[in-house]
Design a protein around this motif. Structure first.
Motif, short mmCIF file in Angstrom:
data_model
loop_
_atom_site.label_atom_id
_atom_site.label_comp_id
_atom_site.label_asym_id
_atom_site.label_seq_id
_atom_site.Cartn_x
_atom_site.Cartn_y
_atom_site.Cartn_z
N UNK A 133 9.09 -2.00 1.38
CA UNK A 133 9.92 -3.04 0.75
C UNK A 133 9.22 -4.39 0.68
N UNK A 134 8.47 -4.72 1.72
CA UNK A 134 7.84 -6.04 1.78
C UNK A 134 6.45 -6.06 1.16
N UNK A 135 5.69 -5.00 1.36
CA UNK A 135 4.31 -4.94 0.88
C UNK A 135 4.16 -3.73 -0.04
N UNK A 136 4.10 -3.98 -1.35
CA UNK A 136 4.09 -2.89 -2.32
C UNK A 136 2.80 -2.08 -2.30
N UNK A 137 1.75 -2.59 -1.63
CA UNK A 137 0.51 -1.83 -1.54
C UNK A 137 0.57 -0.81 -0.40
N UNK A 138 1.57 -0.95 0.47
CA UNK A 138 1.74 -0.01 1.58
C UNK A 138 2.71 1.08 1.18
N UNK A 139 2.33 2.32 1.45
CA UNK A 139 3.19 3.46 1.14
C UNK A 139 3.72 4.07 2.43
N UNK A 140 4.93 4.60 2.34
CA UNK A 140 5.56 5.25 3.49
C UNK A 140 5.71 6.74 3.21
N UNK A 141 5.52 7.53 4.24
CA UNK A 141 5.70 8.98 4.15
C UNK A 141 6.72 9.37 5.22
N UNK A 142 7.79 10.03 4.78
CA UNK A 142 8.75 10.57 5.73
C UNK A 142 8.65 12.09 5.70
N UNK A 143 8.54 12.70 6.88
CA UNK A 143 8.42 14.15 6.98
C UNK A 143 9.41 14.66 8.03
#
Length: 226
Positions: A133-143
């Motif tokens: 949400x804050x840093x668009x260059x960072x991606x999140x992965x939920x597993x």
């Protein structure tokens, strides 16, 4: 003065009398517009009956405003604000997310709009990938794993990602740089997404020739039956 032991705002929320007017709107881009969804007198009488307190209009309005609840002067003002919201704007698919789709070599059909998260999410059988949400260059992965043992195996395989939250049988990771081909294959397999198979020009020409032959046979058959 209103007795603080009575949580009127929480009570009105449970009664669906207070809510966010436009889930995509805010006064300052960070604070949502929360307001009464019913006339002031209705909410005030409801709280008075629930608590057994005598409540004046002045102190009730002051209490609500102190709690961050927007109070409208008239019902017409509320209706105008409600109508002003219009239709909910749908966010666009970001370039960063589509870069990840290409890097993971998965179908663009897996990018779906999540009404819960209010964003586009890359969806797999066992998890999802989305932007921070804050840093668009960072991606999140939920597993999500099948068991604690399976989850331990997932963490070892995704050790090249940063573990943000461990939920026992699943969790959240993050990454900034684009994953390598090997890392992309690992993420793809663990999240549960099929690899897109690229078609060469030779294969494409062969499929087109095959399709043309089928059309010709169907045309010849229809002429014979005519």
């Amino acid at each position: 003065m209103l007795d603080n032991i009575f949580r009127y705002v929480r009570y009105l929320e449970r009664r669906k009398m207070i809510g966010q007017l436009h889930s995509w709107n805010s006064f300052d881009q960070t604070t949502p517009i929360i307001g009464l969804l019913v006339p002031l007198e209705v909410a005030m009488n409801e709280c008075a009956q629930w608590s057994g307190q005598e409540i004046t209009r002045f102190e009730f309005i002051k209490y609500l405003r102190d709690q961050g609840v927007h109070v409208f002067n008239t019902l017409d003002e509320f209706m105008q604000e409600k109508a002003r919201g219009g239709s909910r704007p749908t966010p666009r698919k970001s370039k960063r997310l589509m870069q990840i789709v290409d890097q993971l070599n998965v179908s663009k059909e897996r990018v779906q709009y999540s009404t819960v998260q209010d964003r586009f999410v890359l969806v797999g059988k066992n998890g999802r990938v989305h932007e921070d949400d804050a840093n668009l260059s960072t991606m999140h992965v939920y597993v999500s794993g099948r068991s604690k043992r399976h989850w331990s195996s997932i963490k070892r395989k995704l050790s090249f990602l940063k573990l943000l939250k461990d939920e026992g049988k699943g969790g959240h990771f993050s990454f900034d740089a684009l994953p390598s081909v090997e890392q992309a294959a690992t993420i793809r397999n663990i999240v549960g997404m099929s690899k897109c198979h690229t078609i060469t020009e030779t294969q494409k020409n062969a499929l087109q020739t095959h399709a043309s032959a089928i059309r010709e046979r169907r045309r010849a058959t229809s002429l014979q039956l005519a």
